[in-house]
Write an enzyme that holds these catalytic residues in place. Structure first.
Site, PDB file in Angstrom:
ATOM      1  N   GLU A   9       0.768  -1.243   0.000  1.00  9.28           N
ATOM      2  CA  GLU A   9       0.000   0.000   0.000  1.00  9.28           C
ATOM      3  C   GLU A   9       0.805   1.303   0.000  1.00  9.28           C
ATOM      4  O   GLU A   9       0.321   2.332  -0.468  1.00  9.28           O
ATOM      5  CB  GLU A   9      -0.930   0.032   1.226  1.00  9.28           C
ATOM      6  CG  GLU A   9      -2.015  -1.012   1.237  1.00  9.28           C
ATOM      7  CD  GLU A   9      -1.547  -2.369   1.781  1.00  9.28           C
ATOM      8  OE1 GLU A   9      -2.242  -3.371   1.565  1.00  9.28           O
ATOM      9  OE2 GLU A   9      -0.478  -2.392   2.429  1.00  9.28           O
ATOM     10  N   ASP A  48       6.889 -10.725   8.925  1.00 11.54           N
ATOM     11  CA  ASP A  48       7.551 -11.905   8.363  1.00 11.54           C
ATOM     12  C   ASP A  48       8.793 -11.459   7.605  1.00 11.54           C
ATOM     13  O   ASP A  48       8.977 -10.277   7.339  1.00 11.54           O
ATOM     14  CB  ASP A  48       6.617 -12.739   7.470  1.00 11.54           C
ATOM     15  CG  ASP A  48       6.033 -11.957   6.311  1.00 11.54           C
ATOM     16  OD1 ASP A  48       6.548 -10.864   5.989  1.00 11.54           O
ATOM     17  OD2 ASP A  48       5.058 -12.424   5.705  1.00 11.54           O
TER      18      ASP A  48
END
Length: 245
Positions: free
Chosen positions: A184, A207
């Protein structure tokens, strides 16, 4: 009657500064945990929006959903219809560098992208979507003051979450120093620039595409506390000599 196709809030329901979270549960948690005098101003499509006060100053939280098109819609409407002037993303990202550890924060200075939006908007130019410098400077300074594990630098935004070449597709941006990837930030910076508004993206690393490590979803709300506090400190600094909330 809804004010926009995606939002039922009335003009004046949003503050000039809005935190942007992809997940409606995160928006709800931020509003309930950090803001006073909270009211829900939007429920359309489950994209929850809230307005309250932090340190006595009005501030809003808006859900943007996943991906660049969704971010672009909500950012555009907040800036054009609702009069927002500062947008700060509080999201998640995946680490692209070995030294970017799980649970650390990445403050995006600029964000490359693999989408077609910029090509449609800028033709043969390769536009460089970037953060507002004042917000970036304040975030970096405050993160250092708080002793937060953080990184400041360039990031990447991708339109593809499940890709057969998980890490290889980022070889070019990694070779040029990209710290992390989300979906985004690049479009947030692009839309904000179009409206001459301020924008910043602060993300928590959940992650690592380098080590394949990942956090458990059960701990993620707790992980976001430092990120949200930093964003609020940047958005509404404490008065000198007062106690930080």
């Amino acid at each position: 009657m809804q004010t926009t196709p995606h939002n039922e809030a009335r003009r004046g329901d949003y503050a000039e500064t809005v935190l942007l979270a992809g997940d409606p549960q995160r928006s709800e948690w931020i509003a309930a945990t950090f803001l006073d005098d909270v009211r829900c101003v939007n429920r359309v499509r489950g994209a929850l929006g809230y307005t309250g006060r932090f340190r006595g100053v009005p501030i809003s939280v808006q859900t943007t959903g996943i991906g660049a098109p969704s971010m672009a819609i909500y950012a555009h409407e907040l800036l054009e219809t609702y009069g927002a002037r500062t947008l700060i993303r509080v999201g998640t990202c995946g680490g692209l560098a070995e030294h970017v550890r799980l649970r650390s924060l990445v403050i995006s200075q600029s964000s490359s992208n693999d989408g077609a939006v910029n090509r449609q908007l800028f033709g043969f130019y390769s536009y460089a979507p970037s953060a507002d410098f004042d917000l970036l400077r304040r975030a970096a300074q405050r993160a250092t003051e708080l002793g937060l594990d953080h990184h400041v630098g360039q990031t990447a935004s991708s339109d593809v979450f499940y890709h057969p070449d998980v890490l290889g597709r980022f070889a070019g941006v990694r070779a040029h120093g990209a710290l992390a990837v989300d979906m985004e930030t690049s479009l947030l910076y692009t839309v904000a620039a179009r409206f001459h508004a301020k924008a910043l993206s602060i993300c928590t690393v959940v992650d690592s595409l380098v080590t394949d490590e990942q956090t458990d979803t059960s701990e993620r709300q707790e992980l976001f506390t430092d990120m949200v506090r930093l964003a609020l400190d940047v958005a509404i600094p404490a008065e000198p000599g007062t106690t930080q909330r």
